[in-house]
Design a protein around this motif. Structure first.
Motif, mmCIF file in Angstrom:
data_model
loop_
_atom_site.group_PDB
_atom_site.id
_atom_site.type_symbol
_atom_site.label_atom_id
_atom_site.label_comp_id
_atom_site.label_asym_id
_atom_site.label_seq_id
_atom_site.Cartn_x
_atom_site.Cartn_y
_atom_site.Cartn_z
ATOM 1 N N MET A 124 39.313 48.177 38.108
ATOM 2 C CA MET A 124 38.259 48.698 38.966
ATOM 3 C C MET A 124 38.435 48.125 40.370
ATOM 4 S SD MET A 124 34.145 48.628 38.305
ATOM 5 C CE MET A 124 34.396 49.461 36.739
ATOM 6 N N ARG A 125 38.623 49.016 41.353
ATOM 7 C CA ARG A 125 38.840 48.566 42.724
ATOM 8 C C ARG A 125 37.897 49.294 43.686
ATOM 9 N NH1 ARG A 125 44.316 48.921 40.738
ATOM 10 N NH2 ARG A 125 45.387 46.887 40.789
ATOM 11 N N ILE A 126 37.649 48.643 44.824
ATOM 12 C CA ILE A 126 36.769 49.189 45.850
ATOM 13 C C ILE A 126 37.556 49.307 47.154
ATOM 14 C CG2 ILE A 126 34.629 48.849 47.148
ATOM 15 C CD1 ILE A 126 33.641 47.111 44.850
ATOM 16 N N PRO A 127 37.637 50.498 47.757
ATOM 17 C CA PRO A 127 38.390 50.646 49.010
ATOM 18 C C PRO A 127 37.624 50.081 50.202
ATOM 19 C CG PRO A 127 37.386 52.729 48.403
ATOM 20 C CD PRO A 127 37.090 51.773 47.283
ATOM 21 N N ILE A 128 38.327 49.341 51.042
ATOM 22 C CA ILE A 128 37.758 48.801 52.287
ATOM 23 C C ILE A 128 38.672 49.230 53.424
ATOM 24 C CG2 ILE A 128 37.006 46.743 53.527
ATOM 25 C CD1 ILE A 128 37.019 45.265 50.818
ATOM 26 N N LEU A 129 38.144 49.977 54.359
ATOM 27 C CA LEU A 129 38.917 50.429 55.512
ATOM 28 C C LEU A 129 38.562 49.546 56.699
ATOM 29 C CD1 LEU A 129 40.932 52.643 56.402
ATOM 30 C CD2 LEU A 129 38.968 53.964 57.190
ATOM 31 N N ALA A 130 39.506 48.709 57.124
ATOM 32 C CA ALA A 130 39.316 47.846 58.292
ATOM 33 C C ALA A 130 39.793 48.605 59.524
ATOM 34 C CB ALA A 130 40.085 46.545 58.123
ATOM 35 N N ASP A 132 45.043 43.126 44.253
ATOM 36 C CA ASP A 132 44.570 43.906 45.396
ATOM 37 C C ASP A 132 45.720 44.708 45.994
ATOM 38 O OD1 ASP A 132 42.099 42.677 45.055
ATOM 39 O OD2 ASP A 132 42.597 41.046 46.437
ATOM 40 N N ILE A 133 45.445 45.930 46.388
ATOM 41 C CA ILE A 133 46.438 46.809 47.000
ATOM 42 C C ILE A 133 46.089 46.954 48.475
ATOM 43 C CG2 ILE A 133 47.478 49.108 46.971
ATOM 44 C CD1 ILE A 133 46.540 49.378 44.067
ATOM 45 N N LYS A 181 40.306 46.641 46.895
ATOM 46 C CA LYS A 181 39.971 45.306 46.422
ATOM 47 C C LYS A 181 39.577 45.338 44.948
ATOM 48 C CE LYS A 181 38.900 40.963 46.467
ATOM 49 N NZ LYS A 181 40.018 40.039 46.213
ATOM 50 N N ALA A 182 40.294 44.567 44.128
ATOM 51 C CA ALA A 182 39.968 44.483 42.711
ATOM 52 C C ALA A 182 38.646 43.752 42.521
ATOM 53 C CB ALA A 182 41.085 43.772 41.953
ATOM 54 N N VAL A 183 37.787 44.312 41.671
ATOM 55 C CA VAL A 183 36.483 43.701 41.404
ATOM 56 C C VAL A 183 36.691 42.468 40.533
ATOM 57 C CG1 VAL A 183 34.216 44.042 40.370
ATOM 58 C CG2 VAL A 183 35.330 45.915 41.612
ATOM 59 N N GLY A 184 36.163 41.326 40.976
ATOM 60 C CA GLY A 184 36.346 40.086 40.233
ATOM 61 C C GLY A 184 35.380 39.917 39.080
ATOM 62 N N CYS A 185 34.158 40.444 39.250
ATOM 63 C CA CYS A 185 33.164 40.312 38.177
ATOM 64 C C CYS A 185 33.447 41.331 37.078
ATOM 65 C CB CYS A 185 31.764 40.506 38.735
ATOM 66 S SG CYS A 185 31.501 42.095 39.569
#
Length: 381
Positions: free
Chosen positions: A159-165, A196-197, A210-214
């Protein structure tokens, strides 16, 4: 630069799907592709005006007189935030504007894809190919994507969350160096892990899945804190190097072939959200996102009668009040402060709207939703 051959290929496809006359003009205002082939090579004055900065869109009526122009809608084709051409459709502006917007999107998407293919021809390493698959699709089947992920040591069902910087600078020279510095700073973070990719999609941006740590069950209540802690772990470091960024957090994804959806949500957030916070979460703007998907023709069908029944002053007041109330969760005190008026003045104006439209948005949620979409239509007008 808008390629004549590419424009011609696009026009060949257009002929199969619409009877509307479509024209594509280059950076000099010359028609380089058209359903009416006799117009190819002629000068289009309105397109030239758009490309000279007079606006992103110009509608032309039968009464207007422009060189080489017929009645219709003309919209800028944008690439890397720069106008490189214009697409125009002949007809009544009110009827064809939604079609013109779709055509614009199609051309820009085709250009983006063609440039991506050219880039892939130059850089064939697996990381670049994997990035292209994640962001734009194009893989023949799921196995192809998963095999590539396996070779790159990326677990497929994390499970990952995309973050666009997004780099906040108007200076575009040597932007690729800033992107590289930003990515290096992110990778130095103690919270950036092997699952993380991260890569650079270009245009002053770095994208991280970002891979979810919880755990899965804890994710809904904890992911925001995780993302904030992650960004804070490298934000100071990159700021010291003179790199200021905003961070757009997309939707949570647990399947590689859906990552492009999360990336699309990041892009929408960057382009649409009216909020200047350093970190923005897509799930805070779900209503605005869903509303943005409603075709303009649908809103017109629902509200054009109301629009014609209201005078300009009432429309302006309605949009202003509804916007302030919505921003402040319909708290009258905060909304009046937002509008720089006394609370009693706000109540007086609300009562006038209630009398005219027979709605009470402060007390009735359904009528609140009605006003919100009515105002969305009024603003689009």
């Amino acid at each position: 630069m808008l390629d004549k051959v590419l424009a011609g290929k696009f026009m060949e496809r257009v002929r199969n799907y619409t009877d509307y006359n479509v024209n594509i003009m280059d950076e000099k205002g010359i028609i380089i592709a058209s359903k009416d082939e006799e117009r190819v090579g002629s000068f289009h004055e309105v397109a030239y005006r758009i490309l000279q900065g007079e606006g992103d869109e110009i509608s032309v009526s039968e009464k207007d007189e422009f060189l080489g122009v017929k009645e219709g809608v003309n919209i800028a084709i944008v690439e890397n935030r720069k106008r490189i051409g214009v697409i125009g459709i002949t007809g009544k502006a009110r009827e064809i504007k939604p079609i013109a917007l779709v055509m614009k999107m199609a051309v820009e998407t085709m250009l983006e894809y063609e440039h991506y293919k050219e880039d892939m021809a130059r850089r064939r390493n697996e990381k670049e190919k994997f990035m292209g698959f994640l962001l734009y699709g194009g893989y023949r089947d799921r196995d192809e994507l998963y095999q590539l992920a396996k070779r790159l040591n990326y677990e497929k069902n994390v499970m990952r969350i995309p973050i666009l910087a997004d780099v906040q600078t108007a200076e575009k020279t040597e932007l690729y160096k800033i992107e590289e510095q930003l990515l290096a700073g992110i990778k130095r973070s103690p919270l950036h892990g092997s699952r993380d990719i991260s890569f650079i999609p270009g245009e002053g941006m770095v994208l991280i899945f970002k891979a979810v740590g919880c755990g899965v069950k804890e994710m809904p209540g904890r992911y925001r804190d995780e993302i904030r802690a992650y960004v804070e772990s490298f934000a100071d470091d990159v700021r010291k190097k003179g790199i200021c960024c905003r961070y757009f957090v997309g939707s949570v994804q647990n399947c590689l072939d859906s990552y492009q959806v999360g990336y699309r949500h990041c892009q929408w957030l960057k382009d649409r959200a009216a909020d200047n916070s350093e970190i923005l979460f897509f799930y805070d703007f779900v209503d605005e996102y869903v509303s943005s998907l409603i075709p303009a023709t649908e809103l017109h069908g629902m509200f054009q009668a109301f629009c014609s029944a209201l005078d300009d002053e009432t429309k302006e007041t309605l949009v202003e009040l509804t916007g302030a109330l919505d921003r402040n969760d319909y708290n009258l005190v905060k909304s009046s402060q937002d509008l720089f008026i006394h609370k009693n003045t706000l109540v007086f104006r609300l009562n006038k709207i209630r009398e005219q439209l027979n709605v009470n948005p402060v007390q009735k949620t359904r009528e609140r939703e009605f006003l919100k979409y009515l105002c969305r239509y009024l603003k689009s007008r």
